[in-house]
Motif scaffolding. Sequence first.
Motif, PDB file in Angstrom:
ATOM      1  N   GLU A 126       0.799  -1.215   0.000  1.00 18.58           N
ATOM      2  CA  GLU A 126       0.000   0.000   0.000  1.00 18.58           C
ATOM      3  C   GLU A 126       0.838   1.276   0.000  1.00 18.58           C
ATOM      4  O   GLU A 126       0.396   2.318  -0.492  1.00 18.58           O
ATOM      5  CB  GLU A 126      -0.934   0.001   1.220  1.00 18.58           C
ATOM      6  N   ALA A 127       2.049   1.207   0.543  1.00 16.70           N
ATOM      7  CA  ALA A 127       2.865   2.416   0.676  1.00 16.70           C
ATOM      8  C   ALA A 127       3.293   2.946  -0.685  1.00 16.70           C
ATOM      9  O   ALA A 127       3.703   2.177  -1.554  1.00 16.70           O
ATOM     10  CB  ALA A 127       4.096   2.102   1.520  1.00 16.70           C
ATOM     11  N   PRO A 128       3.198   4.261  -0.908  1.00 11.50           N
ATOM     12  CA  PRO A 128       3.724   4.840  -2.140  1.00 11.50           C
ATOM     13  C   PRO A 128       5.222   4.557  -2.239  1.00 11.50           C
ATOM     14  O   PRO A 128       5.931   4.652  -1.232  1.00 11.50           O
ATOM     15  CB  PRO A 128       3.467   6.341  -1.960  1.00 11.50           C
ATOM     16  N   PRO A 129       5.723   4.191  -3.405  1.00  4.99           N
ATOM     17  CA  PRO A 129       7.140   3.822  -3.533  1.00  4.99           C
ATOM     18  C   PRO A 129       8.096   4.861  -2.973  1.00  4.99           C
ATOM     19  O   PRO A 129       9.104   4.509  -2.354  1.00  4.99           O
ATOM     20  CB  PRO A 129       7.318   3.649  -5.046  1.00  4.99           C
ATOM     21  N   GLU A 130       7.775   6.155  -3.175  1.00  7.82           N
ATOM     22  CA  GLU A 130       8.707   7.190  -2.747  1.00  7.82           C
ATOM     23  C   GLU A 130       8.601   7.505  -1.255  1.00  7.82           C
ATOM     24  O   GLU A 130       9.363   8.310  -0.733  1.00  7.82           O
ATOM     25  CB  GLU A 130       8.499   8.454  -3.586  1.00  7.82           C
ATOM     26  N   ARG A 131       7.640   6.872  -0.567  1.00 10.25           N
ATOM     27  CA  ARG A 131       7.520   7.065   0.878  1.00 10.25           C
ATOM     28  C   ARG A 131       7.491   5.726   1.614  1.00 10.25           C
ATOM     29  O   ARG A 131       7.123   5.660   2.778  1.00 10.25           O
ATOM     30  CB  ARG A 131       6.244   7.866   1.207  1.00 10.25           C
ATOM     31  N   ARG A 132       7.910   4.674   0.925  1.00  8.61           N
ATOM     32  CA  ARG A 132       7.878   3.335   1.520  1.00  8.61           C
ATOM     33  C   ARG A 132       8.751   3.266   2.769  1.00  8.61           C
ATOM     34  O   ARG A 132       8.370   2.684   3.784  1.00  8.61           O
ATOM     35  CB  ARG A 132       8.321   2.296   0.487  1.00  8.61           C
ATOM     36  N   THR A 310      14.212  -2.887   8.497  1.00 12.92           N
ATOM     37  CA  THR A 310      13.441  -1.934   7.699  1.00 12.92           C
ATOM     38  C   THR A 310      13.985  -1.856   6.277  1.00 12.92           C
ATOM     39  O   THR A 310      13.219  -1.829   5.308  1.00 12.92           O
ATOM     40  CB  THR A 310      13.488  -0.546   8.357  1.00 12.92           C
ATOM     41  N   LEU A 311      15.291  -1.840   6.156  1.00 13.13           N
ATOM     42  CA  LEU A 311      15.923  -1.789   4.833  1.00 13.13           C
ATOM     43  C   LEU A 311      15.584  -3.017   4.003  1.00 13.13           C
ATOM     44  O   LEU A 311      15.288  -2.919   2.808  1.00 13.13           O
ATOM     45  CB  LEU A 311      17.441  -1.684   4.987  1.00 13.13           C
ATOM     46  N   GLY A 312      15.654  -4.175   4.637  1.00 14.81           N
ATOM     47  CA  GLY A 312      15.335  -5.403   3.907  1.00 14.81           C
ATOM     48  C   GLY A 312      13.907  -5.403   3.406  1.00 14.81           C
ATOM     49  O   GLY A 312      13.641  -5.772   2.253  1.00 14.81           O
ATOM     50  N   LEU A 313      12.963  -4.983   4.248  1.00 18.46           N
ATOM     51  CA  LEU A 313      11.563  -4.897   3.820  1.00 18.46           C
ATOM     52  C   LEU A 313      11.404  -3.926   2.659  1.00 18.46           C
ATOM     53  O   LEU A 313      10.672  -4.201   1.694  1.00 18.46           O
ATOM     54  CB  LEU A 313      10.685  -4.446   4.992  1.00 18.46           C
ATOM     55  N   ALA A 314      12.055  -2.773   2.761  1.00 23.50           N
ATOM     56  CA  ALA A 314      11.957  -1.783   1.687  1.00 23.50           C
ATOM     57  C   ALA A 314      12.527  -2.322   0.384  1.00 23.50           C
ATOM     58  O   ALA A 314      11.983  -2.070  -0.699  1.00 23.50           O
ATOM     59  CB  ALA A 314      12.680  -0.499   2.096  1.00 23.50           C
ATOM     60  N   GLN A 315      13.617  -3.081   0.493  1.00 19.10           N
ATOM     61  CA  GLN A 315      14.227  -3.674  -0.705  1.00 19.10           C
ATOM     62  C   GLN A 315      13.256  -4.641  -1.368  1.00 19.10           C
ATOM     63  O   GLN A 315      13.109  -4.650  -2.597  1.00 19.10           O
ATOM     64  CB  GLN A 315      15.516  -4.407  -0.317  1.00 19.10           C
ATOM     65  N   LEU A 316      12.552  -5.442  -0.578  1.00 19.29           N
ATOM     66  CA  LEU A 316      11.572  -6.371  -1.147  1.00 19.29           C
ATOM     67  C   LEU A 316      10.425  -5.615  -1.799  1.00 19.29           C
ATOM     68  O   LEU A 316       9.939  -6.011  -2.867  1.00 19.29           O
ATOM     69  CB  LEU A 316      11.029  -7.294  -0.043  1.00 19.29           C
ATOM     70  N   GLY A 317       9.969  -4.530  -1.155  1.00 23.86           N
ATOM     71  CA  GLY A 317       8.887  -3.742  -1.725  1.00 23.86           C
ATOM     72  C   GLY A 317       9.256  -3.102  -3.047  1.00 23.86           C
ATOM     73  O   GLY A 317       8.394  -2.899  -3.910  1.00 23.86           O
ATOM     74  N   THR A 318      10.538  -2.801  -3.218  1.00 21.26           N
ATOM     75  CA  THR A 318      11.022  -2.240  -4.482  1.00 21.26           C
ATOM     76  C   THR A 318      11.073  -3.304  -5.574  1.00 21.26           C
ATOM     77  O   THR A 318      10.775  -3.033  -6.735  1.00 21.26           O
ATOM     78  CB  THR A 318      12.421  -1.633  -4.285  1.00 21.26           C
ATOM     79  N   GLN A 319      11.422  -4.523  -5.186  1.00 22.29           N
ATOM     80  CA  GLN A 319      11.620  -5.595  -6.165  1.00 22.29           C
ATOM     81  C   GLN A 319      10.333  -6.284  -6.598  1.00 22.29           C
ATOM     82  O   GLN A 319      10.212  -6.689  -7.761  1.00 22.29           O
ATOM     83  CB  GLN A 319      12.561  -6.664  -5.582  1.00 22.29           C
ATOM     84  N   TYR A 320       9.367  -6.446  -5.679  1.00 22.48           N
ATOM     85  CA  TYR A 320       8.238  -7.334  -5.941  1.00 22.48           C
ATOM     86  C   TYR A 320       6.906  -6.644  -5.687  1.00 22.48           C
ATOM     87  O   TYR A 320       6.825  -5.600  -5.035  1.00 22.48           O
ATOM     88  CB  TYR A 320       8.325  -8.582  -5.047  1.00 22.48           C
ATOM     89  N   SER A 321       5.851  -7.288  -6.178  1.00 26.03           N
ATOM     90  CA  SER A 321       4.483  -6.852  -5.904  1.00 26.03           C
ATOM     91  C   SER A 321       3.583  -8.087  -5.889  1.00 26.03           C
ATOM     92  O   SER A 321       3.983  -9.180  -6.308  1.00 26.03           O
ATOM     93  CB  SER A 321       4.001  -5.865  -6.973  1.00 26.03           C
ATOM     94  N   GLY A 322       2.353  -7.911  -5.382  1.00 29.65           N
ATOM     95  CA  GLY A 322       1.370  -8.981  -5.403  1.00 29.65           C
ATOM     96  C   GLY A 322       1.826 -10.235  -4.688  1.00 29.65           C
ATOM     97  O   GLY A 322       2.446 -10.184  -3.626  1.00 29.65           O
ATOM     98  N   ALA A 323       1.538 -11.388  -5.295  1.00 28.20           N
ATOM     99  CA  ALA A 323       1.866 -12.669  -4.678  1.00 28.20           C
ATOM    100  C   ALA A 323       3.374 -12.848  -4.509  1.00 28.20           C
ATOM    101  O   ALA A 323       3.826 -13.487  -3.555  1.00 28.20           O
ATOM    102  CB  ALA A 323       1.291 -13.811  -5.514  1.00 28.20           C
ATOM    103  N   ASN A 324       4.158 -12.285  -5.434  1.00 33.89           N
ATOM    104  CA  ASN A 324       5.610 -12.378  -5.297  1.00 33.89           C
ATOM    105  C   ASN A 324       6.084 -11.658  -4.039  1.00 33.89           C
ATOM    106  O   ASN A 324       6.973 -12.148  -3.328  1.00 33.89           O
ATOM    107  CB  ASN A 324       6.298 -11.769  -6.521  1.00 33.89           C
ATOM    108  N   LEU A 325       5.495 -10.498  -3.753  1.00 38.67           N
ATOM    109  CA  LEU A 325       5.864  -9.755  -2.557  1.00 38.67           C
ATOM    110  C   LEU A 325       5.471 -10.527  -1.306  1.00 38.67           C
ATOM    111  O   LEU A 325       6.243 -10.599  -0.337  1.00 38.67           O
ATOM    112  CB  LEU A 325       5.199  -8.377  -2.563  1.00 38.67           C
ATOM    113  N   ALA A 326       4.288 -11.125  -1.306  1.00 46.39           N
ATOM    114  CA  ALA A 326       3.852 -11.905  -0.144  1.00 46.39           C
ATOM    115  C   ALA A 326       4.770 -13.096   0.093  1.00 46.39           C
ATOM    116  O   ALA A 326       5.144 -13.405   1.237  1.00 46.39           O
ATOM    117  CB  ALA A 326       2.414 -12.372  -0.333  1.00 46.39           C
TER     118      ALA A 326
END
Length: 391
Positions: A126-132, A310-326
């Motif tokens: 849900e977080a906007p990429p630039e404020r993740r 926090t950095l690791g989570l942000a890195q995943l949010g940058t790389q993936y979305s949807g089921a891949n992110l989960a």
Amino acid sequence: MSSTSIRNPLPIAAAILAVTSVGAGLSLSMPLLSMLFEQRGISGHWIGVNTATAGLAAIVAGPTITPMAQKFGVVRSLTTLLVTASVSLVSIYLVDSFLATFPLRFVFHAAITGIIILSEFWINAEAPPERRGFFLGLYTTMLSIGFVIGPVILQATGIEGPVPFVIGAAVILAAAVPVLAAASHAPQLGDEPEAAWWRFIFLSPLAMGAVLVFGVAESGLLSLFPVYGLRLGYTPEIVATFLIAMGAGNVLFQIPIGLLIDRASKRALIVLFSLAGLAGAIALPIATDSVTAMYAVIFFWGGVIPGLYTLGLAQLGTQYSGANLAAANAAFVMVYSFGNLVGPPSIGTGMEIWNPHGAMWVIAAGFGLLSVFAIGTSGQRALSRRTRETA
């Protein structure tokens, strides 16, 4: 949703409030169960074995969470897990057999693991990429506050009778209120992940390496830093204030770290934070003769190293979305849980080999290896980019 703003803050608020409630319930239940078993005459060895059920549950439950959410939806899965955690916590008090508490505790921690995975997925999605980074920093701050609330509740209720268990279950169950309120905004997982969950460990090695080392360091510090402080000759009262300083750094640093994540290279920050972790582990044995120096190192060290999560989570949010992110988030939590499993025995062994500073040298070795790995992967990435540009 635009890339820089949130049209409706309710979904992220719901996920953050949910995990805050869970953090409070979890931090209440951990010492409560240990003291309950102590009262029932269970040996320290078996209390430790029972506690280790938490790590095993996280590793076993992790792969099941994404398929569960795909089949039943994020909100239904979250509410089911919240009810399961609440009921299993109260049930641990109700059963007379210590043996029966093992499966109940396994279920409790498996449910907690699922709640954390889905909450983190919801925030990241849900977080906007630039404020993740900011929102993930807010998430880790609120989770830390939740971990402070739990012991405060326990101090008020005491450990006698069913009251602390009922309140702990109610605190966890209260997380269902914001989740249900934001049900219409819950993220969709879509199709199946493109890879099995375990492959995401190798697809995102830097994020996974960061959370592994953090898991080792965090679990070791929480369980053995009091012993380290006592062996240095400090009183239990001063050791307790060291832990408060560590917690204060954790709470105060995460939002600034999140803002920094939004403005800088995540890879460069992993290098910086791993070097800071290494420096703190080296500095602490040097600072032991000065209480003031100890407070300073513990405060800043305790504030910076959780930034790796926090950095690791942000890195995943940058790389993936949807089921891949989960699926990636599930792998992330499982690697963290594995770090929690191996951290205390590794650091404890180091403390026995070189009393007491071996504990810090084991932690330093972990951060040192992460530093080398992070610098190496960053350099390799930069070289590959220059090669493509000149080709």
